[in-house]
Structures are given as C-alpha cells and as structure tokens.
Design a protein around this motif. Structure first.
Motif, PDB file in Angstrom:
ATOM      1  N   LYS A  15       0.702  -4.531   4.394  1.00  0.00           N
ATOM      2  CA  LYS A  15       1.219  -3.162   4.358  1.00  0.00           C
ATOM      3  C   LYS A  15       2.404  -2.999   5.312  1.00  0.00           C
ATOM      4  O   LYS A  15       2.460  -2.081   6.128  1.00  0.00           O
ATOM      5  N   LYS A  16       3.355  -3.930   5.189  1.00  0.00           N
ATOM      6  CA  LYS A  16       4.535  -3.941   6.050  1.00  0.00           C
ATOM      7  C   LYS A  16       5.801  -3.994   5.211  1.00  0.00           C
ATOM      8  O   LYS A  16       5.832  -4.577   4.134  1.00  0.00           O
ATOM      9  N   ASP A  23      10.943  -5.297  11.261  1.00  0.00           N
ATOM     10  CA  ASP A  23       9.849  -4.437  10.834  1.00  0.00           C
ATOM     11  C   ASP A  23      10.378  -3.003  10.768  1.00  0.00           C
ATOM     12  O   ASP A  23      10.928  -2.499  11.751  1.00  0.00           O
ATOM     13  N   TRP A  26       9.597   3.117  11.237  1.00  0.00           N
ATOM     14  CA  TRP A  26       9.046   4.452  11.070  1.00  0.00           C
ATOM     15  C   TRP A  26       7.896   4.439  10.072  1.00  0.00           C
ATOM     16  O   TRP A  26       7.851   3.639   9.146  1.00  0.00           O
ATOM     17  N   TYR A  27       6.983   5.383  10.257  1.00  0.00           N
ATOM     18  CA  TYR A  27       5.842   5.516   9.352  1.00  0.00           C
ATOM     19  C   TYR A  27       6.337   5.954   7.968  1.00  0.00           C
ATOM     20  O   TYR A  27       7.109   6.899   7.853  1.00  0.00           O
ATOM     21  N   ILE A  28       5.890   5.247   6.932  1.00  0.00           N
ATOM     22  CA  ILE A  28       6.243   5.564   5.550  1.00  0.00           C
ATOM     23  C   ILE A  28       5.037   6.216   4.897  1.00  0.00           C
ATOM     24  O   ILE A  28       3.914   5.731   5.042  1.00  0.00           O
ATOM     25  N   SER A  29       5.266   7.292   4.168  1.00  0.00           N
ATOM     26  CA  SER A  29       4.140   7.960   3.501  1.00  0.00           C
ATOM     27  C   SER A  29       3.480   6.992   2.515  1.00  0.00           C
ATOM     28  O   SER A  29       4.126   6.091   1.985  1.00  0.00           O
ATOM     29  N   PHE A  51       9.979   8.711   5.008  1.00  0.00           N
ATOM     30  CA  PHE A  51       9.417   8.283   6.283  1.00  0.00           C
ATOM     31  C   PHE A  51       9.450   9.435   7.280  1.00  0.00           C
ATOM     32  O   PHE A  51      10.082  10.462   7.044  1.00  0.00           O
ATOM     33  N   TYR A  52       8.720   9.253   8.393  1.00  0.00           N
ATOM     34  CA  TYR A  52       8.490  10.336   9.346  1.00  0.00           C
ATOM     35  C   TYR A  52       8.917   9.927  10.759  1.00  0.00           C
ATOM     36  O   TYR A  52       8.121   9.393  11.519  1.00  0.00           O
ATOM     37  N   ARG A  54      10.472  10.821  14.710  1.00  0.00           N
ATOM     38  CA  ARG A  54      10.240  11.893  15.691  1.00  0.00           C
ATOM     39  C   ARG A  54      11.406  12.877  15.724  1.00  0.00           C
ATOM     40  O   ARG A  54      11.226  14.058  15.947  1.00  0.00           O
ATOM     41  N   SER A  94      10.490  14.930   7.947  1.00  0.00           N
ATOM     42  CA  SER A  94      10.415  13.835   6.978  1.00  0.00           C
ATOM     43  C   SER A  94      11.811  13.605   6.420  1.00  0.00           C
ATOM     44  O   SER A  94      12.615  14.528   6.305  1.00  0.00           O
TER      45      SER A  94
END
Length: 120
Positions: A15-16, A23, A26-29, A51-52, A54, A94
């Motif tokens: 899951k990368k 890498d 950022w966090y991906i939905s 992605f999310y 800050r 987002s």
C-alpha cells in the motif's frame, strides 16, 4: 519548475506509492488514486489522486502549488489542482490533481513477483 515524473511504482502489497524512488509523503484517500492512459493509449500516462497535506498554498498567477512548505515537485495537468478546506479552520485540506509520469509499474497485492510495467 516542476519536472515530469520519470517512474511511478504503485506497490499494492505494501500500500505504497513511490515517485522517482521517493515514498509519496502525503496520505492518499483510500479510493483516491487512478492511473490514466496506460497502453494501448497513445497519451502519456498520468495519475489522478486525492491527498491530505497539513498546509496548502496556491499561486494561481504562476500556476504553482505549495504543499507543506515545498513546491509540488511533479508536472501537474493544465486543469490544475482542486483544493478543498483551504480556508476552513480546523479542517484538513484535501488536494485532487493529475500529474504526468513517463513509466508506471504496478506491483500486484497477491503476487509481487508479477510486477507490470508500462512506459510512455
């Protein structure tokens, strides 16, 4: 100036997402990644993702996107990003955008030895 991404690896087993060996930071939905224009398409491959980060800043005049203090490093499509919750206090912003990549490699979840590579 953002560069064309050279190589994208989507490792479904881990899951990368790696872009040019880095890498994706950022966090991906969960359902927020689509790979577009794989062969037999005559168009360059691209990735659309949500992605999310800050912090997000847009320089619309110069068509630049700044994410967590750094310019988004890869060439974004002309449509530009869609940024939500940028002015909402205590809300996580987002960003949805499409960027281009020369080569795409997908490592399957159940059989990592069977990686599939697509080149433009």
């Amino acid at each position: 100036m953002p560069e064309l991404a050279q190589h994208l690896t989507l490792d479904l087993a881990k899951k990368k997402l790696y872009i040019d060996g880095i890498d994706f930071p950022w966090y991906i939905s969960g359902d927020g990644l689509t790979i577009n224009n794989l062969p037999p398409s005559v168009y360059m491959p691209s990735v659309t993702l949500t992605f999310y980060p800050r912090d997000v800043k847009m320089d619309w005049a110069n068509k630049k996107l700044w994410v967590d203090g750094q310019e988004f490093p890869w060439l974004i499509s002309e449509e530009g990003p869609i940024v939500e919750n940028i002015d909402t206090p205590d809300a996580l912003p987002s960003v949805t955008l499409t960027f281009f990549v020369r080569n795409v490699e997908v490592i399957p979840k159940n059989n990592p030895e069977q990686a599939i590579e697509h080149a433009a």
